[in-house]
Design a protein around this motif. Structure first.
Motif, PDB file in Angstrom:
ATOM      1  N   LYS A  48       0.828  -1.192   0.000  1.00 37.99           N
ATOM      2  CA  LYS A  48       0.000   0.000   0.000  1.00 37.99           C
ATOM      3  C   LYS A  48       0.871   1.253   0.000  1.00 37.99           C
ATOM      4  N   VAL A  49       0.398   2.273  -0.706  1.00 38.36           N
ATOM      5  CA  VAL A  49       1.124   3.536  -0.761  1.00 38.36           C
ATOM      6  C   VAL A  49       0.943   4.286   0.543  1.00 38.36           C
ATOM      7  N   GLU A  50       2.023   4.881   1.023  1.00 33.90           N
ATOM      8  CA  GLU A  50       1.985   5.659   2.260  1.00 33.90           C
ATOM      9  C   GLU A  50       1.097   6.889   2.080  1.00 33.90           C
ATOM     10  N   GLU A  99      -3.258  -0.100  -8.310  1.00 35.80           N
ATOM     11  CA  GLU A  99      -2.543  -0.658  -7.163  1.00 35.80           C
ATOM     12  C   GLU A  99      -1.378  -1.533  -7.618  1.00 35.80           C
ATOM     13  N   PHE A 100      -1.598  -2.326  -8.662  1.00 35.70           N
ATOM     14  CA  PHE A 100      -0.515  -3.166  -9.149  1.00 35.70           C
ATOM     15  C   PHE A 100       0.618  -2.324  -9.736  1.00 35.70           C
ATOM     16  N   PHE A 101       0.257  -1.265 -10.448  1.00 32.93           N
ATOM     17  CA  PHE A 101       1.250  -0.356 -11.030  1.00 32.93           C
ATOM     18  C   PHE A 101       2.091   0.297  -9.940  1.00 32.93           C
ATOM     19  N   LEU A 112       6.830   6.276  -2.833  1.00 33.36           N
ATOM     20  CA  LEU A 112       5.570   6.963  -3.136  1.00 33.36           C
ATOM     21  C   LEU A 112       4.949   7.504  -1.865  1.00 33.36           C
ATOM     22  N   GLU A 113       4.237   8.616  -2.022  1.00 34.79           N
ATOM     23  CA  GLU A 113       3.473   9.198  -0.919  1.00 34.79           C
ATOM     24  C   GLU A 113       2.209   9.814  -1.496  1.00 34.79           C
ATOM     25  N   ALA A 114       1.062   9.418  -0.969  1.00 37.53           N
ATOM     26  CA  ALA A 114      -0.227   9.892  -1.474  1.00 37.53           C
ATOM     27  C   ALA A 114      -0.801  10.952  -0.539  1.00 37.53           C
ATOM     28  N   THR A 115      -1.358  11.998  -1.149  1.00 33.62           N
ATOM     29  CA  THR A 115      -1.956  13.097  -0.387  1.00 33.62           C
ATOM     30  C   THR A 115      -3.297  13.456  -1.012  1.00 33.62           C
ATOM     31  N   TYR A 125      -3.280  12.750  -4.967  1.00 33.41           N
ATOM     32  CA  TYR A 125      -2.009  13.050  -5.615  1.00 33.41           C
ATOM     33  C   TYR A 125      -0.955  12.075  -5.079  1.00 33.41           C
ATOM     34  N   VAL A 126      -0.370  11.284  -5.984  1.00 35.85           N
ATOM     35  CA  VAL A 126       0.677  10.336  -5.618  1.00 35.85           C
ATOM     36  C   VAL A 126       2.018  10.951  -6.008  1.00 35.85           C
ATOM     37  N   LYS A 127       2.825  11.264  -5.008  1.00 34.02           N
ATOM     38  CA  LYS A 127       4.133  11.878  -5.252  1.00 34.02           C
ATOM     39  C   LYS A 127       5.190  10.790  -5.384  1.00 34.02           C
TER      40      LYS A 127
END
Length: 915
Positions: A48-50, A99-101, A112-115, A125-127
């Protein structure tokens, strides 16, 4: 692999909704990853993305920890609340692929960090951050050149730089970029490279470029032997709404971050702002911020604009000369003289509904013709043929300097990677002719031939379609000329329109309306053909992006060439050439009488056509480039209720801007090259074309700069060695321009007939005292027709016969034919054959002289300055020396412990006793 599987490799939405629902409910099993790309290992759970909340710092370019730099941003819409909808299966499929990507990216050690958005709660926004180790890995994969030592060699100064250096922004504002010796990066030789700060070793542009390289190759779905990957497909399928690197600050306000270079702010103030219109472009900063590809475009556009200054000056001088001599030219005086032109009765220009008319009614048209059809135009046309050669040769030299300064000399051989779309289709094996090793390609030799043949056939079909539209416009001209001839003269006889009678003729009205219709056709066909050309090029599967763009460029330019220039070629070389004579005119399709030139000549109509197309094209392009992005951004901000950028994070501010299209700079180049064609191909008919182009380009540079810095998201930096396929296209246009301008002067203007009359017919060969003169040329250039030879279907109607037309038995028409009563009446006279011979001789002589001059200039001006060649060799040698010495030093450091151990063992007394 079967054909069905091959077609499904990059297909995004090929599954049915039932299949999607089944895959969502069960565990997805992923097979082995692509050879060069890392995907999720078989059976591994998707990480999972942070998640992180916005920290309130709108100028930050880092993750919330303030340490990891944002190299790229992905934007998607969280549709989890819509899973119960009938489109829920499609939404789940998008979520699964996303999610797989992202899991594949994290498996490649990308962070990655999502906001969540502060404006729209649905947007996420996925940084993306590239750690130093990942950057080093992909810098080696991409063969990126990086500095190994400061370059202490004295730079070579060109004549162009010496002339323009006083107009550059101050170095106190934009400091000069340091110069380095560079070499392709190797991870195992990291100590060889010049690194003061680990975090600053890779520039933001390089980081974004490498991030995009990974994103365009990361898998998002793997099923059996079918592997799907690449960010572009996810964007096209709506999995992500946008993807872009970040601007470093707002364009009109400096960032509050202490280490922010504020390069966007500097570019806006010193380059894009209207107050800087007189300044030269800061090309090094443009290249550093946007990449070499955009940098080379603005360098070419600026160089072209500077060179246009000379052409515009000479063209303006030619126009002024023609304008000041229009009243004094002998032939225009004769046309306007009531005793000469007023007594010459001209034959009707159409059947039955066109009246007889006096020649002096074309007085103003004759004066306008004198402005462009004079001896100064001949000199200017020859000058432009030489100018275009100088422009191309000096550009090659300047381009070579940029290649050296920007370190792109060996880019195509070392750095450019295959396109992911090409690699995805590689299913056939062949032997590499260079390495003799087996490699994979996407098609066989027969398949490649089929793809290319299909592309050529499609392009030819569309070219024929354009020619058909041109024929349609010609038919419109023929039909509307009859209408204007019957109604326009009646309308202009009204008292309130009497002043316009001398300026508006049926030919002029037909020409203007046909030009406008032709321009509308051009714009419509452009929009349709663009999609066709992209589809053909995608089908051909070029290996690299440069090959893709070059292939697309050739297709689009061939289409645009026919689209934009066909009407001009018709007016210049076909209109009014095969019209017959009043008693036996030539008809199109047996119904439409072939149109004659305007009484002022076809050169005036060609000038009108060029003026309308050039002006209309410039206005349309400015609307597209300035007004449309500004309006779209305004509407977006209004719909999202964003009144100001203040308080919003950097990634949300950039999302509100317009994306750069997939073709990037293609349309910018195309616009300028089409303009270059107008400036060179038909300049003999319109000497003001370079001046209009100069004014347009001065605005174009600042408009494009304003668009890139204020209205568009930051583009992904790309490398480029030169302007690509546009270079040979410009070369081809310059060669064709010699032929077209010589043909315009010979066959479209009246210059050659006037010269033949002046030297061969104006003076009697049997009189020693006679002098050459232009007096009597108008009478000599008009043939005589007996009106009794009109058939009933061609004779003008009685109700339109002018009141002054009494007891007149003949009328005149433009041609060189024997008069009635001659044994060869209405056949071409000896004067006609003299003129044809002179025209052909003029074309042959002028072409050979100009081509020889162009060849000599191209030969004596080398593409690369000799001093630059020596400097490149010197830098290559020093680079090899530096790398060699560094390797020796590292080897010594590596072997020193071993040598010390051996030395200690030799000096050990106990060891000596044992020996």
């Amino acid at each position: 692999m079967s054909e069905a599987e091959d077609n499904d490799i990059l297909e995004l939405d090929s599954e049915t909704e039932e299949d999607v629902e089944m895959t969502v409910m069960t565990d997805v099993v992923y097979s082995e990853e692509l050879p060069t790309y890392k995907s999720m290992p078989k059976g591994q759970a998707v990480p999972k993305v942070e998640r992180a909340e916005f920290n309130g710092n709108p100028d930050s370019l880092f993750f919330n920890d303030g340490k990891r730099r944002i190299d790229f941003v992905l934007v998607y819409e969280d549709e989890s609340k819509s899973l119960s909808d009938k489109k829920g299966s499609v939404i789940r499929r998008k979520q699964r692929r996303r999610e797989f990507f992202e899991g594949s990216l994290m498996n490649m050690h990308v962070e990655l960090e999502a906001t969540k958005s502060v404006v729209d709660e649905k947007l996420i926004y996925v940084k993306v951050h590239m750690p130093f180790e990942v950057l080093c890995t992909y810098a080696e994969v991409m063969h990126i050149k990086l500095p190994i030592q400061p370059n202490d060699l004295a730079p070579q100064s060109s004549v162009y730089n010496c002339f323009t250096r006083h107009f550059y922004p101050s170095e106190d504002v934009i400091p000069k970029e340091p110069d380095f010796f560079t070499a392709p990066f190797r991870k195992d030789q990291l100590k060889c490279f010049y690194m003061k700060d680990k975090e600053q070793f890779f520039t933001p542009a390089l980081r974004s470029r490498m991030a995009y390289y990974i994103l365009s190759r990361a898998p998002y779905d793997v099923k059996g032997s079918v592997k799907k990957f690449g960010l572009n497909k996810l964007l096209d399928g709506g999995v992500y709404k946008a993807a872009y690197p970040l601007h470093d600050c707002r364009f009109n306000v400096k960032s509050k971050e202490p280490d922010c270079p504020n390069e966007r702010y500097l570019l806006y103030n010193e380059w894009a702002h209207p107050k800087s219109f007189y300044k030269m472009q800061p090309l090094d900063l443009i290249r550093k911020y946007f990449g070499e590809k955009i940098g080379i475009y603005f360098a070419w556009l600026g160089f072209y604009t500077v060179m246009l200054t000379l052409a515009a000056t000479v063209g303006l001088g030619c126009f002024i000369y023609g304008y000041t001599t229009r009243e004094s030219s002998t032939w225009s005086k004769e046309v306007c003289d009531p005793e000469i032109g007023g007594e010459i009765i001209m034959c009707p220009q159409c059947d039955q509904i066109c009246p007889y008319w006096r020649l002096n009614t074309t007085c103003e048209s004759s004066k306008r013709l004198c402005i462009f059809d004079n001896y100064g135009t001949l000199v200017f046309a020859i000058f432009m043929s030489v100018w275009v050669t100088l422009f191309l040769e000096f550009w090659k030299r300047y381009q070579a300097e940029l290649e050296h300064d920007w370190d792109t000399v060996e880019f195509l051989q070392q750095e450019e990677q295959p396109r992911p779309e090409y690699e995805a289709k590689c299913v056939y094996e062949r032997e590499n002719p260079v390495t003799k090793e087996t490699e994979k390609v996407p098609y066989t030799a027969c398949g490649k031939c089929m793809r290319v043949s299909c592309g050529i056939g499609t392009v030819l079909f569309w070219v024929l379609l354009i020619i058909a539209s041109v024929v349609g416009v010609i038919v419109y001209r023929l039909a509307m000329f009859i209408t204007f001839s019957s109604k326009l003269r009646t309308e202009l006889n009204r008292k309130e329109l009497e002043p316009f009678k001398e300026y508006i003729t049926p030919q002029m009205a037909t020409s203007i309306t046909a030009s406008i219709i032709s321009f509308i056709f051009i714009m419509i066909l452009n929009c349709v053909y663009e999609r066709v050309a992209i589809w053909i090029t995608d089908f051909e599967l070029p290996r690299t992006k440069t090959e893709y763009e070059n292939s697309l460029t050739l297709k689009m330019f061939l289409f645009q060439f026919v689209n934009y220039y066909s009407s001009c070629f018709y007016i210049a070389f076909f209109k009014g050439k095969v019209v017959g004579y009043p008693g036996q005119p030539v008809y199109w399709f047996g119904a439409f009488r072939n149109e004659e030139c305007d009484p002022g000549g076809c050169l005036t109509e060609l000038t009108t056509q060029l003026s309308i197309i050039m002006t209309g094209k410039a206005i349309w392009n400015n609307i597209q480039e300035v007004l449309m992005p500004w309006v779209k951004n305004l509407i977006f901000r209004h719909c999202t209720q964003v009144g100001s950028e203040k308080g919003f994070p950097r990634w949300e501010q950039d999302y509100q801007l317009q994306p750069i299209g997939k073709l990037g700079l293609f349309y910018e180049y195309l616009e300028m090259v089409i303009q270059f064609g107008f400036v060179t191909l038909f300049v003999a008919s319109f000497p003001l074309a370079p001046l209009l182009a100069l004014f347009n380009n001065l605005c174009e540079i600042r408009v494009d700069a304003w668009k890139f810095t204020t209205q568009s998201r930051r583009v992904v930096p790309e490398k480029a060695q030169d302007i690509g396929a546009w270079q040979p296209i410009l070369q081809g246009v310059s060669i064709l321009a010699v032929v077209t301008n010589a043909a315009i002067i010979a066959f479209t203007s009246d210059m050659i007939p006037r010269l033949v009359y002046y030297w061969a017919f104006s003076a009697s060969p049997y009189s020693d005292g006679s002098e050459h003169t232009m007096v009597g040329y108008i009478n000599n250039s008009l043939s005589i027709f007996n009106i009794s030879d009109f058939s009933e279907t061609k004779r003008p109607n009685e109700d339109i016969t002018p009141y002054w037309f009494n007891n007149i038995t003949t009328c005149r028409y433009r041609d060189f034919r024997y008069p009635p009563g001659h044994p060869k009446q209405y056949d071409f006279s000896i004067y006609y054959w003299h003129v044809i011979a002179a025209k052909l001789a003029f074309m042959i002589v002028v072409e050979h002289i100009v081509y020889f001059t162009k060849f000599i200039l191209a030969y004596v001006i080398p593409d690369v300055p000799e001093a630059l060649k020596e400097q490149i060799k010197r830098e290559r040698y020093l680079t090899q020396v530096i790398l060699h010495e560094t390797n020796i030093k590292q080897f010594k450091e590596l072997m020193k412990p071993v040598a010390d151990n051996l030395q200690n063992e030799i000096e050990d007394p106990e060891l000596e006793l044992k020996l």
